[in-house]
Scaffold this active site. Structure first.
Site, PDB file in Angstrom:
ATOM      1  N   GLY A   1       0.767  -1.236   0.000  1.00 22.65           N
ATOM      2  CA  GLY A   1       0.000   0.000   0.000  1.00 22.65           C
ATOM      3  C   GLY A   1       0.798   1.286   0.000  1.00 22.65           C
TER       4      GLY A   1
ATOM      5  CD1 TRP B   1       4.700   2.546  -4.684  1.00 28.02           C
ATOM      6  CD2 TRP B   1       3.908   2.528  -6.764  1.00 28.02           C
ATOM      7  NE1 TRP B   1       5.760   2.341  -5.533  1.00 28.02           N
ATOM      8  CE2 TRP B   1       5.315   2.328  -6.813  1.00 28.02           C
ATOM      9  CE3 TRP B   1       3.202   2.544  -7.950  1.00 28.02           C
ATOM     10  CZ2 TRP B   1       6.012   2.158  -8.013  1.00 28.02           C
ATOM     11  CZ3 TRP B   1       3.893   2.364  -9.153  1.00 28.02           C
ATOM     12  CH2 TRP B   1       5.282   2.181  -9.175  1.00 28.02           C
TER      13      TRP B   1
ATOM     14  CG  ASP C   1      -2.620  -6.981  -4.178  1.00 30.90           C
ATOM     15  OD1 ASP C   1      -1.632  -6.294  -4.474  1.00 30.90           O
ATOM     16  OD2 ASP C   1      -2.562  -8.188  -3.897  1.00 30.90           O
TER      17      ASP C   1
ATOM     18  CG  ASP D   1      -6.887 -12.034 -11.854  1.00 33.13           C
ATOM     19  OD1 ASP D   1      -6.097 -11.203 -12.350  1.00 33.13           O
ATOM     20  OD2 ASP D   1      -6.883 -13.242 -12.177  1.00 33.13           O
TER      21      ASP D   1
ATOM     22  CG  ASP E   1       6.441  -1.370  -7.159  1.00 34.49           C
ATOM     23  OD1 ASP E   1       7.368  -1.433  -7.985  1.00 34.49           O
ATOM     24  OD2 ASP E   1       6.622  -1.426  -5.930  1.00 34.49           O
TER      25      ASP E   1
ATOM     26  CE  LYS F   1       8.670  -4.206  -9.392  1.00 34.04           C
ATOM     27  NZ  LYS F   1       8.866  -4.407  -7.950  1.00 34.04           N
TER      28      LYS F   1
END
Length: 237
Positions: A84, A86, A112, A128, A152, A192
């Site tokens: 959490g 970010w 998530d 999902d 990320d 990322k």
């Protein structure tokens, strides 16, 4: 066992001395080295001092300081948001709590696979993002399209460098396609990736969809890590 740093009595000025960790019985050397790195990491210490859930918070801070995509009033989706950090940064930057007079109030939506502890100012959902209809569900929660989609996420490590590289590129590509379905025109995608040679197709795809695509390694990203971040701005819709 953690060995405390010794006091500097040399009279040559104070300096931060590293904490050394002895390898305990039953603990692997790799675990000892990881613990020692954590204890001596300035970003870990800053995260603890400033109330962030992890050092990764500083990565999105530094990226936003450079590219300025987290503006007051923005609607932001954070994919794979656990733990959490970010979301915590984004809540402040987009004014999701509405506590700054005269500034438009933004929205932060964290997604998530696992449950995430509540974050003031953020709306967290267990979902999902690759499931059928996930993009429509997210837009329904947002009440429209997103201004920023960021990720990320990292795939579970296999211990094989090339395999892990391919996995995270596939995950990043999935996040990019999700962004194509949910972003408003002129929106931003941040994700990322791991350097390793297979990201060429992803770069090509993003350059077709966005006005600008930058690859950057923020200072908070460890120098011995192959991670970098792609920041794609000006979504063409």
């Amino acid at each position: 066992m953690v060995k405390k740093p010794t006091k500097n009595t040399s009279g040559r000025g104070q300096r931060d001395l590293k904490v050394k960790v002895k390898t305990a019985r039953g603990r692997k050397l790799s675990s000892t080295l990881w613990l020692q790195r954590q204890l001596n990491d300035p970003y870990v210490k800053r995260a603890q001092a400033e109330g962030y859930r992890g050092r990764a918070a500083f990565k999105i801070l530094e990226l936003d300081d450079k590219y300025g995509f987290l503006v007051p009033g923005a609607r932001v989706v954070d994919l794979g948001c656990a733990p959490g950090g970010w979301c915590q940064v984004t809540v402040k930057r987009v004014n999701a709590l509405g506590d700054r007079a005269g500034k438009p109030q933004g929205t932060v939506l964290g997604i998530d696979l696992q449950e995430v502890e509540p974050i003031p100012g953020a709306e967290i959902h267990q979902l999902d993002f690759m499931a059928d209809g996930a993009d429509d569900q997210v837009k329904a929660w947002l009440g429209g399209q997103a201004d920023v989609v960021m990720s990320d996420m990292a795939a579970a490590s296999s211990g094989h460098k090339q395999t892990d590289h391919l996995r995270i590129i596939a995950l990043c590509e999935a996040a990019a396609y999700f962004a194509f379905d949910t972003l408003a025109e002129d929106g931003t995608f941040v994700a990322k990736v791991l350097a390793g040679g297979a990201e060429g197709e992803l770069q090509k795809l993003l350059k077709q969809k966005f006005a600008k695509v930058a690859n950057v390694k923020p200072p908070a990203s460890r120098s011995d890590s192959s991670e970098k971040f792609v920041v794609a701005t000006g979504f063409r819709g």
